[in-house]
Structures are given as structure tokens and as C-alpha cells.
Write a protein that holds these residues in place. Sequence first.
Motif, PDB file in Angstrom:
ATOM      1  N   SER A  55      53.965  21.552  13.928  1.00 38.26           N
ATOM      2  CA  SER A  55      54.110  20.408  13.026  1.00 38.26           C
ATOM      3  C   SER A  55      52.985  20.343  12.005  1.00 38.26           C
ATOM      4  CB  SER A  55      54.145  19.104  13.831  1.00 38.26           C
ATOM      5  OG  SER A  55      52.892  18.862  14.451  1.00 38.26           O
ATOM      6  N   GLN A  56      51.881  21.042  12.260  1.00 35.21           N
ATOM      7  CA  GLN A  56      50.734  20.999  11.366  1.00 35.21           C
ATOM      8  C   GLN A  56      50.569  22.286  10.556  1.00 35.21           C
ATOM      9  OE1 GLN A  56      47.197  19.524  13.434  1.00 35.21           O
ATOM     10  NE2 GLN A  56      48.506  18.635  14.998  1.00 35.21           N
ATOM     11  N   MET A  57      51.577  23.153  10.594  1.00 36.99           N
ATOM     12  CA  MET A  57      51.494  24.422   9.873  1.00 36.99           C
ATOM     13  C   MET A  57      52.535  24.466   8.757  1.00 36.99           C
ATOM     14  SD  MET A  57      51.863  28.345  11.276  1.00 36.99           S
ATOM     15  CE  MET A  57      50.513  28.108  12.437  1.00 36.99           C
ATOM     16  N   ARG A  58      52.084  24.762   7.560  1.00 35.41           N
ATOM     17  CA  ARG A  58      53.007  24.900   6.436  1.00 35.41           C
ATOM     18  C   ARG A  58      53.817  26.188   6.574  1.00 35.41           C
ATOM     19  NH1 ARG A  58      48.356  22.663   3.884  1.00 35.41           N
ATOM     20  NH2 ARG A  58      48.829  20.703   2.803  1.00 35.41           N
ATOM     21  N   PRO A  59      55.072  26.190   6.121  1.00 36.15           N
ATOM     22  CA  PRO A  59      55.911  27.390   6.251  1.00 36.15           C
ATOM     23  C   PRO A  59      55.299  28.619   5.606  1.00 36.15           C
ATOM     24  CG  PRO A  59      57.254  25.488   5.674  1.00 36.15           C
ATOM     25  CD  PRO A  59      55.830  25.041   5.579  1.00 36.15           C
ATOM     26  N   ASP A  77      55.511  19.070  17.762  1.00 39.47           N
ATOM     27  CA  ASP A  77      55.936  17.687  17.945  1.00 39.47           C
ATOM     28  C   ASP A  77      56.117  17.060  16.572  1.00 39.47           C
ATOM     29  OD1 ASP A  77      56.347  15.051  18.557  1.00 39.47           O
ATOM     30  OD2 ASP A  77      54.665  14.873  19.941  1.00 39.47           O
ATOM     31  N   ALA A  78      57.348  16.708  16.244  1.00 38.16           N
ATOM     32  CA  ALA A  78      57.642  16.132  14.929  1.00 38.16           C
ATOM     33  C   ALA A  78      56.995  14.770  14.738  1.00 38.16           C
ATOM     34  CB  ALA A  78      59.155  16.021  14.738  1.00 38.16           C
ATOM     35  N   ASN A  79      56.538  14.132  15.819  1.00 37.46           N
ATOM     36  CA  ASN A  79      55.890  12.829  15.715  1.00 37.46           C
ATOM     37  C   ASN A  79      54.388  12.933  15.463  1.00 37.46           C
ATOM     38  OD1 ASN A  79      58.160  11.045  16.224  1.00 37.46           O
ATOM     39  ND2 ASN A  79      58.161  11.882  18.292  1.00 37.46           N
ATOM     40  N   GLN A  80      53.865  14.137  15.446  1.00 38.97           N
ATOM     41  CA  GLN A  80      52.457  14.312  15.133  1.00 38.97           C
ATOM     42  C   GLN A  80      52.254  14.372  13.625  1.00 38.97           C
ATOM     43  OE1 GLN A  80      50.919  17.703  17.227  1.00 38.97           O
ATOM     44  NE2 GLN A  80      50.951  16.673  19.211  1.00 38.97           N
ATOM     45  N   LEU A  81      50.980  14.427  13.211  1.00 40.38           N
ATOM     46  CA  LEU A  81      50.672  14.455  11.786  1.00 40.38           C
ATOM     47  C   LEU A  81      51.267  15.688  11.121  1.00 40.38           C
ATOM     48  CD1 LEU A  81      46.921  13.351  11.706  1.00 40.38           C
ATOM     49  CD2 LEU A  81      48.883  12.056  10.877  1.00 40.38           C
ATOM     50  N   SER A 109      56.660  21.139   7.308  1.00 40.29           N
ATOM     51  CA  SER A 109      55.998  22.065   8.218  1.00 40.29           C
ATOM     52  C   SER A 109      56.987  23.132   8.664  1.00 40.29           C
ATOM     53  CB  SER A 109      55.455  21.314   9.440  1.00 40.29           C
ATOM     54  OG  SER A 109      56.531  20.835  10.240  1.00 40.29           O
ATOM     55  N   ILE A 110      56.468  24.156   9.327  1.00 39.45           N
ATOM     56  CA  ILE A 110      57.342  25.196   9.863  1.00 39.45           C
ATOM     57  C   ILE A 110      58.233  24.624  10.961  1.00 39.45           C
ATOM     58  CG2 ILE A 110      55.621  25.955  11.538  1.00 39.45           C
ATOM     59  CD1 ILE A 110      58.226  28.128   9.665  1.00 39.45           C
ATOM     60  N   LEU A 111      57.786  23.548  11.618  1.00 35.89           N
ATOM     61  CA  LEU A 111      58.624  22.885  12.622  1.00 35.89           C
ATOM     62  C   LEU A 111      59.816  22.201  11.963  1.00 35.89           C
ATOM     63  CD1 LEU A 111      59.052  22.035  15.578  1.00 35.89           C
ATOM     64  CD2 LEU A 111      57.654  20.019  15.105  1.00 35.89           C
ATOM     65  N   ASP A 112      59.594  21.544  10.829  1.00 33.14           N
ATOM     66  CA  ASP A 112      60.701  20.915  10.100  1.00 33.14           C
ATOM     67  C   ASP A 112      61.736  21.963   9.695  1.00 33.14           C
ATOM     68  OD1 ASP A 112      59.449  18.416  10.227  1.00 33.14           O
ATOM     69  OD2 ASP A 112      58.278  18.832   8.418  1.00 33.14           O
ATOM     70  N   LEU A 113      61.250  23.076   9.201  1.00 31.26           N
ATOM     71  CA  LEU A 113      62.155  24.140   8.770  1.00 31.26           C
ATOM     72  C   LEU A 113      62.925  24.716   9.954  1.00 31.26           C
ATOM     73  CD1 LEU A 113      62.994  25.669   6.214  1.00 31.26           C
ATOM     74  CD2 LEU A 113      61.215  27.351   6.727  1.00 31.26           C
ATOM     75  N   ALA A 114      62.235  24.876  11.088  1.00 26.22           N
ATOM     76  CA  ALA A 114      62.901  25.410  12.279  1.00 26.22           C
ATOM     77  C   ALA A 114      63.968  24.447  12.792  1.00 26.22           C
ATOM     78  CB  ALA A 114      61.867  25.688  13.368  1.00 26.22           C
ATOM     79  N   ARG A 122      64.882  22.797  22.656  1.00 28.00           N
ATOM     80  CA  ARG A 122      64.609  22.254  23.984  1.00 28.00           C
ATOM     81  C   ARG A 122      63.437  21.287  23.881  1.00 28.00           C
ATOM     82  NH1 ARG A 122      64.324  26.056  29.162  1.00 28.00           N
ATOM     83  NH2 ARG A 122      66.531  26.092  28.587  1.00 28.00           N
ATOM     84  N   ARG A 123      63.602  20.126  24.492  1.00 24.18           N
ATOM     85  CA  ARG A 123      62.559  19.107  24.439  1.00 24.18           C
ATOM     86  C   ARG A 123      61.805  19.063  25.761  1.00 24.18           C
ATOM     87  NH1 ARG A 123      63.296  12.778  22.576  1.00 24.18           N
ATOM     88  NH2 ARG A 123      61.103  12.183  22.770  1.00 24.18           N
ATOM     89  N   LEU A 124      60.488  19.060  25.679  1.00 24.56           N
ATOM     90  CA  LEU A 124      59.645  18.938  26.868  1.00 24.56           C
ATOM     91  C   LEU A 124      59.390  17.457  27.120  1.00 24.56           C
ATOM     92  CD1 LEU A 124      57.077  21.791  26.122  1.00 24.56           C
ATOM     93  CD2 LEU A 124      59.235  21.920  27.368  1.00 24.56           C
ATOM     94  N   ARG A 125      59.774  16.969  28.282  1.00 20.49           N
ATOM     95  CA  ARG A 125      59.709  15.533  28.560  1.00 20.49           C
ATOM     96  C   ARG A 125      58.571  15.153  29.498  1.00 20.49           C
ATOM     97  NH1 ARG A 125      64.954  13.660  31.056  1.00 20.49           N
ATOM     98  NH2 ARG A 125      63.976  11.619  30.705  1.00 20.49           N
ATOM     99  N   TRP A 126      58.083  16.086  30.291  1.00 22.97           N
ATOM    100  CA  TRP A 126      57.069  15.743  31.282  1.00 22.97           C
ATOM    101  C   TRP A 126      55.699  15.623  30.628  1.00 22.97           C
ATOM    102  CZ3 TRP A 126      58.070  14.935  36.520  1.00 22.97           C
ATOM    103  CH2 TRP A 126      59.377  15.203  36.921  1.00 22.97           C
ATOM    104  N   HIS A 127      55.072  14.473  30.827  1.00 21.29           N
ATOM    105  CA  HIS A 127      53.714  14.253  30.312  1.00 21.29           C
ATOM    106  C   HIS A 127      52.756  14.128  31.497  1.00 21.29           C
ATOM    107  CE1 HIS A 127      50.527  12.801  27.632  1.00 21.29           C
ATOM    108  NE2 HIS A 127      50.220  11.968  28.611  1.00 21.29           N
TER     109      HIS A 127
END
Length: 257
Positions: A55-59, A77-81, A109-114, A122-127
Motif C-alpha cells: 500500500s506504500q509502494m508506487r507502481p 493493507d488498503a487501509n494504511q497510508l 499504490s501497487i496494491l491498488d493496481l493489483a 485473500r484477506r488475513l483476518r487473524w490479529h
Amino acid sequence: MGLKRSRTSLRDLTYRAANALQALKPVWMMSPTSAAQYIRPNSIRFDLLVIDEASQMRPEFAVSAILRADQIVVVGDANQLPPSDFFSASLSDGEGDGDDGSATEDTESILDLANQRLRRKRRLRWHYRSQHERLIQYSNREFYDRDLIIFPSPRTDDELLGVKCHYVGGTYDASINQQEAQAVIEEAYRLMRAYPERSLGIATMNIKQADLIRAEFDRLMLEQREVRDYIDYHSGGSTSSLSRISKTCRVMNATLS
């Protein structure tokens, strides 16, 4: 005069010894910039590329690494900065008040593009990283729709664990809140007396507020022998710590502890 032996650059060495290096070290950890700098195109291929903190890396920064892999896994994590130059710019110009809004600039970010292009997700739910459930409780409610699975803390009556909000109020003026700074100092003084064996950390969200709290703390240290003794005791460093965050902004003035 002796002859100088020519040096082989790391990029050339990586190219010439590619097979041997991959046989010795099949897993490489490096930044995308390092991948572009030290690995020639078409010289080394990786079966799998894992991009962490996506989420913090540009494509455009990720392209150099993606071109050198057959398969990619994008983790983030799309909810991060989003990607931002806010902190590096603040350090370079000596400011850091955070009033120009650059920290929240909407950058892809590269996450947005992905998320747009890749189908399998797949979402990781366990914290499991927080020692107390209150540390993640707000984020779970406001950002993750209460979908995270959180382990309850076995210690519920310890004031040194978790997150607590003490509303102070005061007036935000010229990037500082005098009343909040005083409240932080009073709380710090209380903790020093209650837990003299524990170290204390105070964090602020802008430099001007930090300077104000530092000045108030210096005054307190001159007035109170207990504070001077506390500083002397911890001058050698301590592994335990307490943290207090002083958050100052126009909308909300609060001391989180």
C-alpha cells in the motif's frame, strides 16, 4: 608503483555469477531500487516475487522487480497510508507541522493496481500482534468492519496496557495546544512517581508541539527533584517503556494514553 587491480562492480558480479549466487542464496530480500541497480535485465529470474507493504509502494517503483519474476504475490493493507513523501520532506525542510495536507494525498499504490487487475485475493483476518485488544479495537471497528479476529488480553486491570483517551480540550493556535501540553506534562510527572523503574516516551504529531512539551518538561525538571532523579536513573537506558501520544489537530484535541 604497483599495478592497481580493476574492481568488478556489484552489478557485473551479479551478472557473471548469477547461477552460483542463486544456488547459494535462493531467497533474496531487496528493495525494488536495489533490484534495478544490481540485477541486469534478463540475467536473473525469480520463480516468485513477494511485495510487502504494497500500500506504500508506487507502481513505478515495483516494475523493476516485477519484470524479474515469473509470479507475484502482493501483500498490503488498503487501509494504511498511501505512498507519500510527507515524512521525508518534513525531515529535509525542518518543518513537520502537517498542515499542508500532503500526508493524505491520494496516490495510487501497487496494491491498488493489483486489486484492480488480479482476481485471486485473500484477506488475513487473524490479529495477534497487540498485547491488549484495545490497541486494535478502534481500527477493527472503524476500518475493518469488526471482521478481525482478536485475542483477548489476559490482563484487563493493568493501566499500563491498552489505549485510553483523556479529553483535554484547550485551544489549537499556531500548531500548538498549551493546555494539552500541560496535561501531558502532568501525566508524565504522575507516571514518573508511580512507576519510577519504567521509562517514558512522549510522541507528538508536529515539531512545534514537541518543542513546547520539551520546554515544559525542562521547567518541571528544574522544579522537581523527583524528575531529576528519574532522569538520572534512566540515563543508562531501560528496556521497559511507557508511551504517551499527544495528538494535536484543529478538529480534535486529545491526549491518548
